[in-house]
Every structure is written in C-alpha cells, then in structure tokens.
Design a protein around this motif. Sequence first.
Motif, mmCIF file in Angstrom:
data_model
loop_
_atom_site.group_PDB
_atom_site.id
_atom_site.type_symbol
_atom_site.label_atom_id
_atom_site.label_comp_id
_atom_site.label_asym_id
_atom_site.label_seq_id
_atom_site.Cartn_x
_atom_site.Cartn_y
_atom_site.Cartn_z
ATOM 1 N N VAL A 1 0.840 -1.200 0.000
ATOM 2 C CA VAL A 1 0.000 0.000 0.000
ATOM 3 C C VAL A 1 0.873 1.247 0.000
ATOM 4 N N PHE A 2 1.910 1.266 0.838
ATOM 5 C CA PHE A 2 2.820 2.415 0.862
ATOM 6 C C PHE A 2 3.443 2.644 -0.505
ATOM 7 N N MET A 3 3.886 1.574 -1.131
ATOM 8 C CA MET A 3 4.578 1.715 -2.405
ATOM 9 C C MET A 3 3.631 2.140 -3.524
ATOM 10 N N VAL A 4 2.405 1.675 -3.482
ATOM 11 C CA VAL A 4 1.432 2.097 -4.480
ATOM 12 C C VAL A 4 1.195 3.605 -4.381
ATOM 13 N N HIS A 5 1.243 4.137 -3.172
ATOM 14 C CA HIS A 5 1.027 5.569 -2.957
ATOM 15 C C HIS A 5 2.340 6.363 -2.964
ATOM 16 N N ASN A 6 3.397 5.733 -3.433
ATOM 17 C CA ASN A 6 4.704 6.367 -3.600
ATOM 18 C C ASN A 6 5.344 6.804 -2.278
ATOM 19 N N TYR A 7 5.117 6.049 -1.234
ATOM 20 C CA TYR A 7 5.840 6.216 0.028
ATOM 21 C C TYR A 7 6.761 5.013 0.165
ATOM 22 N N ILE A 8 8.015 5.168 -0.195
ATOM 23 C CA ILE A 8 8.955 4.063 -0.176
ATOM 24 C C ILE A 8 9.593 3.997 1.211
ATOM 25 N N PRO A 9 9.269 2.956 2.006
ATOM 26 C CA PRO A 9 9.828 2.857 3.352
ATOM 27 C C PRO A 9 11.342 2.693 3.330
ATOM 28 N N GLY A 10 11.974 3.235 4.327
ATOM 29 C CA GLY A 10 13.419 3.179 4.458
ATOM 30 C C GLY A 10 13.909 4.432 5.175
ATOM 31 N N PRO A 11 15.222 4.543 5.346
ATOM 32 C CA PRO A 11 15.771 5.694 6.082
ATOM 33 C C PRO A 11 15.419 7.039 5.449
ATOM 34 N N THR A 12 15.312 7.090 4.143
ATOM 35 C CA THR A 12 15.029 8.369 3.494
ATOM 36 C C THR A 12 13.586 8.819 3.712
ATOM 37 N N LEU A 13 12.696 7.912 4.046
ATOM 38 C CA LEU A 13 11.300 8.284 4.280
ATOM 39 C C LEU A 13 11.193 9.275 5.439
ATOM 40 N N PHE A 14 11.993 9.073 6.479
ATOM 41 C CA PHE A 14 11.944 9.954 7.640
ATOM 42 C C PHE A 14 12.452 11.352 7.285
ATOM 43 N N ALA A 15 13.423 11.446 6.389
ATOM 44 C CA ALA A 15 13.968 12.745 6.002
ATOM 45 C C ALA A 15 13.114 13.444 4.951
ATOM 46 N N GLU A 16 12.596 12.670 3.997
ATOM 47 C CA GLU A 16 11.863 13.269 2.892
ATOM 48 C C GLU A 16 10.397 13.539 3.208
ATOM 49 N N ARG A 17 9.788 12.699 4.039
ATOM 50 C CA ARG A 17 8.359 12.837 4.329
ATOM 51 C C ARG A 17 8.084 12.775 5.838
ATOM 52 N N PRO A 18 8.632 13.726 6.607
ATOM 53 C CA PRO A 18 8.391 13.677 8.062
ATOM 54 C C PRO A 18 6.921 13.861 8.421
ATOM 55 N N GLU A 19 6.167 14.570 7.588
ATOM 56 C CA GLU A 19 4.743 14.764 7.871
ATOM 57 C C GLU A 19 3.982 13.447 7.769
ATOM 58 N N PHE A 20 4.418 12.555 6.888
ATOM 59 C CA PHE A 20 3.782 11.243 6.775
ATOM 60 C C PHE A 20 4.036 10.409 8.019
ATOM 61 N N ILE A 21 5.280 10.391 8.483
ATOM 62 C CA ILE A 21 5.630 9.606 9.676
ATOM 63 C C ILE A 21 4.899 10.141 10.899
ATOM 64 N N SER A 22 4.921 11.464 11.099
ATOM 65 C CA SER A 22 4.233 12.012 12.268
ATOM 66 C C SER A 22 2.729 11.790 12.171
ATOM 67 N N GLY A 23 2.161 11.940 10.978
ATOM 68 C CA GLY A 23 0.732 11.674 10.802
ATOM 69 C C GLY A 23 0.384 10.224 11.062
ATOM 70 N N LEU A 24 1.269 9.317 10.647
ATOM 71 C CA LEU A 24 1.049 7.893 10.883
ATOM 72 C C LEU A 24 1.026 7.581 12.373
ATOM 73 N N TYR A 25 2.006 8.102 13.106
ATOM 74 C CA TYR A 25 2.052 7.822 14.539
ATOM 75 C C TYR A 25 0.908 8.489 15.293
ATOM 76 N N ILE A 26 0.551 9.696 14.904
ATOM 77 C CA ILE A 26 -0.581 10.371 15.552
ATOM 78 C C ILE A 26 -1.871 9.608 15.284
ATOM 79 N N SER A 27 -2.050 9.141 14.046
ATOM 80 C CA SER A 27 -3.267 8.395 13.733
ATOM 81 C C SER A 27 -3.319 7.057 14.464
ATOM 82 N N LEU A 28 -2.172 6.401 14.630
ATOM 83 C CA LEU A 28 -2.160 5.145 15.398
ATOM 84 C C LEU A 28 -2.517 5.394 16.857
ATOM 85 N N PHE A 29 -2.002 6.481 17.430
ATOM 86 C CA PHE A 29 -2.338 6.811 18.811
ATOM 87 C C PHE A 29 -3.823 7.128 18.940
ATOM 88 N N MET A 30 -4.343 7.950 18.025
ATOM 89 C CA MET A 30 -5.757 8.303 18.078
ATOM 90 C C MET A 30 -6.641 7.081 17.863
#
Length: 166
Positions: free
Chosen positions: A55-84
């Motif tokens: 699912v991540f790859m279909v939506h062009n979110y390639i997991p790996g170390p660069t994901l945290f640097a290139e898309r920090p809003e995705f990571i923070s949104g993911l963790y916030i949504s999991l908490f909520m």
Amino acid sequence: MAQKFSNNPENFGNGEPAGLIASETSNNAVTASVMIPLLAFGIPADALMAMLLAVFMVHNYIPGPTLFAERPEFISGLYISLFMMNVIVFLYLSVATRWIVNLTRIRGRFIGAFILVLGFIGSYSQNYQFSDALIALGFAVFGYMLRKNDIPAVPIILGWCWGRYS
C-alpha cells in the motif's frame, strides 16, 4: 508468562481472564513493533506488514531511512493516527462490547460471504467497471488456491512490490 505466574494455571485454555488479557495484549503489541523494521528499513516482518508495504509503495511512500527525512509529515501523521486509533477503539469498545459479542453467534460462513460481497462492491465502485470486480475475483481464486496448497502469499506480495517499484 501469564500462565507461569498465575494463581490458577490449570484454568488456562478454558477462558481464564488473565490468559485472554495476556494473549490480546501481546497481539496488540505486535503491530506497533513490526512497523519499526518496515518504516526504518523497508523490511516487512509479517503478512500484514507486507500488505502495508504494498500500500505504501502504491502511494509512492517508499519505506526506508530516506522516508523519515523526505516525508516527516507522513511519519508524524502515521504515529498520531495510530495513537488516536487506540484511544477511539478503547472508547468505542468500552461502550459497545456487549453488543459486539453478539457477532460471535453468527456463523463464519455468513461473515465470510458478507466480506466477499463487500470486497467485490468495493472493487467495482472504484472505477465502476465490471472488469475490476473480475480481477478481484481472479485474485480471490488465486489466494484460495494458495491457501489450499499451503503456499504462503507473503513472498508473492513482496516479489510483486519489489519487482514493480525497484
């Protein structure tokens, strides 16, 4: 561990509340912990994470170390949504558990058929093309054949992801 430290270890396997709580706690802890290698390295640890990787790859979110640097809003949104999600599920189940328990009285075949129909409706409603539902039917038959022959689906999902996006 719960059985080992229990005052009533002989009741485990017969609905002992401590055993039910221990198994559900470990089940809920797995999802958060297997996301670490998925997000950090792009390595899924189980079948659910392999599907999430797809699912991540279909939506062009390639997991790996660069994901945290290139898309920090995705990571923070993911963790916030999991908490909520945990908060909302806790509140919902605190109120609705006594009614949800009635679902266990429905035969598994009916629930499976209902999920199958909803899957076909969802695949059709994406583009309103009957061919999409036929493709979903083809994958359902393929998955059924894999399950009947004891062939794991995770390597196929991973091969499809890496072959398409690498």
